[in-house]
Design a protein around this motif. Sequence first.
Motif, PDB file in Angstrom:
ATOM      1  N   PHE A   1       5.905  -0.767  13.353  1.00  0.00           N
ATOM      2  CA  PHE A   1       5.839   0.642  12.694  1.00  0.00           C
ATOM      3  C   PHE A   1       5.816   1.124  11.538  1.00  0.00           C
ATOM      4  CE2 PHE A   1       9.819   0.163  16.518  1.00  0.00           C
ATOM      5  CZ  PHE A   1       9.499   1.476  16.987  1.00  0.00           C
ATOM      6  N   VAL A   2       5.710  -0.227  10.123  1.00  0.00           N
ATOM      7  CA  VAL A   2       5.380  -0.460   8.730  1.00  0.00           C
ATOM      8  C   VAL A   2       4.393   0.256   9.391  1.00  0.00           C
ATOM      9  CG1 VAL A   2       4.785  -0.625   6.640  1.00  0.00           C
ATOM     10  CG2 VAL A   2       6.985  -1.121   7.710  1.00  0.00           C
ATOM     11  N   GLU A   3       3.457   0.275   9.887  1.00  0.00           N
ATOM     12  CA  GLU A   3       1.869   0.819  10.022  1.00  0.00           C
ATOM     13  C   GLU A   3       1.637   1.695  10.262  1.00  0.00           C
ATOM     14  OE1 GLU A   3       0.229  -2.149  11.838  1.00  0.00           O
ATOM     15  OE2 GLU A   3      -0.803  -4.094  11.070  1.00  0.00           O
ATOM     16  N   LYS A   4       2.274   2.576  10.859  1.00  0.00           N
ATOM     17  CA  LYS A   4       2.676   3.900  11.411  1.00  0.00           C
ATOM     18  C   LYS A   4       3.430   4.823  10.529  1.00  0.00           C
ATOM     19  CE  LYS A   4       2.647   7.980  14.473  1.00  0.00           C
ATOM     20  NZ  LYS A   4       3.514   8.955  13.239  1.00  0.00           N
ATOM     21  N   ASP A   5       4.363   4.012   9.814  1.00  0.00           N
ATOM     22  CA  ASP A   5       4.530   4.291   7.756  1.00  0.00           C
ATOM     23  C   ASP A   5       3.397   4.688   7.232  1.00  0.00           C
ATOM     24  OD1 ASP A   5       7.046   5.100   9.283  1.00  0.00           O
ATOM     25  OD2 ASP A   5       8.149   2.904   8.338  1.00  0.00           O
ATOM     26  N   LEU A   6       2.894   3.782   7.160  1.00  0.00           N
ATOM     27  CA  LEU A   6       1.519   4.582   6.752  1.00  0.00           C
ATOM     28  C   LEU A   6       0.399   4.808   6.768  1.00  0.00           C
ATOM     29  CD1 LEU A   6      -0.400   3.193   3.784  1.00  0.00           C
ATOM     30  CD2 LEU A   6      -1.707   1.415   5.523  1.00  0.00           C
ATOM     31  N   TYR A   7       0.310   5.141   7.656  1.00  0.00           N
ATOM     32  CA  TYR A   7      -0.315   6.645   8.453  1.00  0.00           C
ATOM     33  C   TYR A   7      -0.348   7.693   8.151  1.00  0.00           C
ATOM     34  CZ  TYR A   7      -2.866   9.295  11.804  1.00  0.00           C
ATOM     35  OH  TYR A   7      -3.652   9.801  12.362  1.00  0.00           O
ATOM     36  N   ASP A   8       0.986   7.876   8.587  1.00  0.00           N
ATOM     37  CA  ASP A   8       2.068   9.168   7.716  1.00  0.00           C
ATOM     38  C   ASP A   8       1.409   9.532   6.559  1.00  0.00           C
ATOM     39  OD1 ASP A   8       2.648   9.107  10.995  1.00  0.00           O
ATOM     40  OD2 ASP A   8       5.101   8.620   9.778  1.00  0.00           O
ATOM     41  N   VAL A   9       1.475   8.362   5.534  1.00  0.00           N
ATOM     42  CA  VAL A   9       0.976   8.295   4.018  1.00  0.00           C
ATOM     43  C   VAL A   9       0.124   9.323   3.807  1.00  0.00           C
ATOM     44  CG1 VAL A   9       0.918   7.637   2.183  1.00  0.00           C
ATOM     45  CG2 VAL A   9       2.653   7.610   4.001  1.00  0.00           C
TER      46      VAL A   9
ATOM     47  N   LYS B   1       0.608  -1.185  -0.046  1.00  0.00           N
ATOM     48  CA  LYS B   1       0.064   0.319   0.229  1.00  0.00           C
ATOM     49  C   LYS B   1       0.501   1.007   0.172  1.00  0.00           C
ATOM     50  CE  LYS B   1      -3.807   1.915   0.272  1.00  0.00           C
ATOM     51  NZ  LYS B   1      -5.435   2.471  -0.816  1.00  0.00           N
ATOM     52  N   ILE B   2       1.907   1.356   0.906  1.00  0.00           N
ATOM     53  CA  ILE B   2       2.781   2.481   0.644  1.00  0.00           C
ATOM     54  C   ILE B   2       3.679   2.543  -0.480  1.00  0.00           C
ATOM     55  CG2 ILE B   2       4.974   3.572   1.499  1.00  0.00           C
ATOM     56  CD1 ILE B   2       3.772   1.598   4.925  1.00  0.00           C
ATOM     57  N   TYR B   3       3.999   1.403  -1.502  1.00  0.00           N
ATOM     58  CA  TYR B   3       4.712   1.469  -2.429  1.00  0.00           C
ATOM     59  C   TYR B   3       3.605   2.225  -3.397  1.00  0.00           C
ATOM     60  CZ  TYR B   3       7.204   0.522  -6.824  1.00  0.00           C
ATOM     61  OH  TYR B   3       7.827   0.537  -8.136  1.00  0.00           O
ATOM     62  N   ARG B   4       2.309   1.580  -3.632  1.00  0.00           N
ATOM     63  CA  ARG B   4       1.600   2.146  -4.310  1.00  0.00           C
ATOM     64  C   ARG B   4       1.054   3.288  -4.308  1.00  0.00           C
ATOM     65  NH1 ARG B   4      -2.189  -3.501  -4.288  1.00  0.00           N
ATOM     66  NH2 ARG B   4      -0.859  -4.590  -5.532  1.00  0.00           N
ATOM     67  N   LEU B   5       1.187   3.835  -3.382  1.00  0.00           N
ATOM     68  CA  LEU B   5       0.710   5.482  -2.810  1.00  0.00           C
ATOM     69  C   LEU B   5       1.324   6.555  -3.191  1.00  0.00           C
ATOM     70  CD1 LEU B   5      -1.147   4.986   0.519  1.00  0.00           C
ATOM     71  CD2 LEU B   5      -2.145   5.925  -1.947  1.00  0.00           C
ATOM     72  N   THR B   6       2.822   6.060  -3.046  1.00  0.00           N
ATOM     73  CA  THR B   6       4.098   6.266  -3.624  1.00  0.00           C
ATOM     74  C   THR B   6       4.250   6.858  -4.689  1.00  0.00           C
ATOM     75  OG1 THR B   6       5.354   5.443  -2.522  1.00  0.00           O
ATOM     76  CG2 THR B   6       5.052   7.039  -0.940  1.00  0.00           C
ATOM     77  N   LYS B   7       4.301   5.635  -5.414  1.00  0.00           N
ATOM     78  CA  LYS B   7       4.364   5.417  -7.240  1.00  0.00           C
ATOM     79  C   LYS B   7       2.930   6.105  -7.578  1.00  0.00           C
ATOM     80  CE  LYS B   7       6.237   3.086 -10.773  1.00  0.00           C
ATOM     81  NZ  LYS B   7       7.951   3.475 -10.658  1.00  0.00           N
ATOM     82  N   LYS B   8       2.120   6.314  -7.060  1.00  0.00           N
ATOM     83  CA  LYS B   8       1.226   6.752  -8.110  1.00  0.00           C
ATOM     84  C   LYS B   8       0.916   8.243  -7.743  1.00  0.00           C
ATOM     85  CE  LYS B   8      -4.207   7.003  -7.671  1.00  0.00           C
ATOM     86  NZ  LYS B   8      -5.905   6.885  -7.081  1.00  0.00           N
ATOM     87  N   GLU B   9       1.861   9.085  -6.374  1.00  0.00           N
ATOM     88  CA  GLU B   9       1.717  10.222  -6.200  1.00  0.00           C
ATOM     89  C   GLU B   9       3.442  10.296  -5.149  1.00  0.00           C
ATOM     90  OE1 GLU B   9      -2.030  12.373  -3.859  1.00  0.00           O
ATOM     91  OE2 GLU B   9      -3.514  10.217  -4.674  1.00  0.00           O
ATOM     92  N   PRO B  10       3.593  10.479  -6.384  1.00  0.00           N
ATOM     93  CA  PRO B  10       5.406  10.550  -6.280  1.00  0.00           C
ATOM     94  C   PRO B  10       5.383  11.824  -4.668  1.00  0.00           C
ATOM     95  CG  PRO B  10       4.837  10.300  -7.864  1.00  0.00           C
ATOM     96  CD  PRO B  10       3.986  11.030  -7.516  1.00  0.00           C
ATOM     97  N   LYS B  11       5.135  12.761  -4.659  1.00  0.00           N
ATOM     98  CA  LYS B  11       5.060  13.778  -3.649  1.00  0.00           C
ATOM     99  C   LYS B  11       5.315  12.883  -2.162  1.00  0.00           C
ATOM    100  CE  LYS B  11       5.085  18.714  -3.211  1.00  0.00           C
ATOM    101  NZ  LYS B  11       4.817  19.626  -3.358  1.00  0.00           N
ATOM    102  N   ARG B  12       4.493  11.956  -1.672  1.00  0.00           N
ATOM    103  CA  ARG B  12       4.125  11.074  -0.573  1.00  0.00           C
ATOM    104  C   ARG B  12       5.610  10.306  -0.616  1.00  0.00           C
ATOM    105  NH1 ARG B  12      -1.192  10.341   0.730  1.00  0.00           N
ATOM    106  NH2 ARG B  12      -3.434  10.322  -0.810  1.00  0.00           N
ATOM    107  N   PHE B  13       6.499   9.845  -1.474  1.00  0.00           N
ATOM    108  CA  PHE B  13       7.364  10.284  -1.076  1.00  0.00           C
ATOM    109  C   PHE B  13       8.087  10.655   0.267  1.00  0.00           C
ATOM    110  CE2 PHE B  13      11.948   9.532  -1.722  1.00  0.00           C
ATOM    111  CZ  PHE B  13      11.999   8.103  -1.055  1.00  0.00           C
ATOM    112  N   TYR B  14       7.658  11.810   0.523  1.00  0.00           N
ATOM    113  CA  TYR B  14       8.736  13.063   1.248  1.00  0.00           C
ATOM    114  C   TYR B  14       8.375  12.198   2.737  1.00  0.00           C
ATOM    115  CZ  TYR B  14      10.969  15.250  -2.409  1.00  0.00           C
ATOM    116  OH  TYR B  14      11.897  15.799  -3.285  1.00  0.00           O
TER     117      TYR B  14
END
Length: 220
Positions: free
Chosen positions: A176-184, A113-126
């Motif tokens: 921690f990774v679930e928290k990463d997703l929440y941050d995104v 999910k994190i990868y797909r979101l950042t692939k679709k909307e690259p600015k979320r990478f930050y």
Amino acid sequence: MMNSFLAFILRSLIAAPTAVSVWLVAFFAFDQTFPLSGVIGVSAGIITFWLSGAVMKSRFLKRHGLSRKEYAYIEKNLDEAKGKLARLHKALMSIRHMPSLKERVQFIRVTRKIYRLTKKEPKRFYLAERFYFSHLDSAVELAEKYVFLSSQPKMTMELEHSLRDTRKTLQELTAFVEKDLYDVIAEDIDQLHFEIDVAKHSIKTLQESRKNADESRRIK
């Protein structure tokens, strides 16, 4: 950018008619030879294909508020992450500890999910840098180490302890990774809460207006 296959199809649909049109004009209107007209037509198609790609990329970058340098940096890191994710998912599914299967599947879902979101909307990478530069590497190393250790022909007490400790660490890492997703997606959640508050306010205002109207009719 948009799905690469769809982008290729769209650019081809623009370039092919252009190539044919230019070939026909060169052959019939300018009286060029058939081979030369073909070369001119193909060249026009290639240029159109390239230009349409450049325009699409430019619009994509403008829509997401990114410079070409920023996008190149993000794309490079996403390409590297894609390989790491493939290794991670393969290792997690190779683990034979059935009680942790559900957690491992959830871990895979969250990382995808994190990868797909950042692939679709690259600015979320930050917003996901902690995942890409820390948690993902740790997860790959732990999962692959677990698979390696669990494949040993003889299981010792020390080895069993190491495997248990690795499983526990992977469980902690999942949080921690679930928290990463929440941050995104945090901004989306805030926006949703704002829209809910606006909708509630509108509903409350409408209800009060109707109540006042009903009271006015009763008084009359």
